[in-house]
Design a protein around this motif. Structure first.
Motif, PDB file in Angstrom:
ATOM      1  N   ASN A  95      40.982  34.505  40.464  1.00 36.83           N
ATOM      2  CA  ASN A  95      41.597  34.289  41.786  1.00 36.83           C
ATOM      3  C   ASN A  95      41.994  35.575  42.506  1.00 36.83           C
ATOM      4  O   ASN A  95      42.842  35.551  43.385  1.00 36.83           O
ATOM      5  CB  ASN A  95      42.800  33.343  41.691  1.00 36.83           C
ATOM      6  CG  ASN A  95      42.376  31.972  41.216  1.00 36.83           C
ATOM      7  OD1 ASN A  95      41.294  31.489  41.563  1.00 36.83           O
ATOM      8  ND2 ASN A  95      43.198  31.348  40.404  1.00 36.83           N
ATOM      9  N   HIS A  97      39.800  37.246  44.344  1.00 32.89           N
ATOM     10  CA  HIS A  97      38.986  37.295  45.548  1.00 32.89           C
ATOM     11  C   HIS A  97      38.668  35.876  46.018  1.00 32.89           C
ATOM     12  O   HIS A  97      38.979  34.904  45.340  1.00 32.89           O
ATOM     13  CB  HIS A  97      37.695  38.083  45.280  1.00 32.89           C
ATOM     14  CG  HIS A  97      37.953  39.476  44.820  1.00 32.89           C
ATOM     15  ND1 HIS A  97      38.367  40.469  45.671  1.00 32.89           N
ATOM     16  CD2 HIS A  97      37.871  40.034  43.583  1.00 32.89           C
ATOM     17  CE1 HIS A  97      38.527  41.587  44.989  1.00 32.89           C
ATOM     18  NE2 HIS A  97      38.237  41.359  43.717  1.00 32.89           N
ATOM     19  N   SER A  98      38.011  35.785  47.141  1.00 35.70           N
ATOM     20  CA  SER A  98      37.669  34.486  47.725  1.00 35.70           C
ATOM     21  C   SER A  98      36.419  33.931  47.038  1.00 35.70           C
ATOM     22  O   SER A  98      35.322  33.992  47.581  1.00 35.70           O
ATOM     23  CB  SER A  98      37.444  34.650  49.228  1.00 35.70           C
ATOM     24  OG  SER A  98      37.168  33.411  49.806  1.00 35.70           O
TER      25      SER A  98
END
Length: 194
Positions: A95, A97-98
């Protein structure tokens, strides 16, 4: 009639024995960052190279889905253009990064297979093999290849390292395909195209 059947059977046997001994051809290509590209700090080292980042933008249409093994700085950059599914064993990287993270701790020298089977996306347009780290090894991808859709480009990062080169080569041999190795200033990556 009998003679032609024997000839056909012999020809088929010869074809199958040739495929069993298939040795992939490796083509090496130099690759540079496209002219005019803005340098982005953070690529290289443990992360994918900026050249591989640009290569993936050229290879896949924006909005394509990438299944990646291992995550890091490159994940965040690729997520600006693609739908990312990141298989990550280290909870500290999950989690960041996107991406759609799949936290799969290491079990028997590779990602937890039960978790992978239950969380893999239904489809993807490319697979990026860049994890787990070398201290664990990436051979698990080849040993569990039947779990994955290999009708997409398979991209192997870090093939300047002998063991990573060998995993790419052995995967190509099993799939009976050739591979292309791209060379940039710092690193190499290999691609097995469908």
């Amino acid at each position: 009639m009998k003679k032609s059947f024997i000839s056909l059977a012999f020809s088929l046997m010869l074809i199958f024995s040739m495929k069993a001994d298939f040795k992939p051809r490796v083509t090496v290509i130099n690759y540079d960052v496209p002219v005019g590209a803005v340098k982005i700090n953070g690529f290289g080292g443990m992360a994918i190279s900026q050249e591989l980042y640009h290569f993936m933008q050229e290879l896949l249409p924006q909005g394509s889905t990438i299944l990646e093994f291992g995550s890091g700085f490159g994940t965040g950059q690729l997520a600006k253009h693609f739908i990312m599914y990141s298989v990550e064993h280290n909870h500290q990287f999950v989690n960041r990064h996107s991406s759609n993270y799949i936290h799969a701790p290491i079990v028997n020298n590779w990602y937890n297979l039960d978790i992978l089977k239950s969380k893999l996306p239904p489809s993807y347009d490319a697979i990026l093999i860049d994890g787990p780290p070398r201290c664990i090894g990436r051979r698990g991808f080849l040993e569990n290849i039947e779990m994955f859709d290999v009708s997409v480009p398979l991209i192997f990062d870090d093939v300047h390292i002998d063991i990573e080169w060998q995993i790419m080569f052995d995967t190509a041999k099993q799939l009976k395909r050739n591979c292309i190795v791209y060379v940039c200033q710092e690193k190499k990556w290999g691609v097995i195209f469908p």
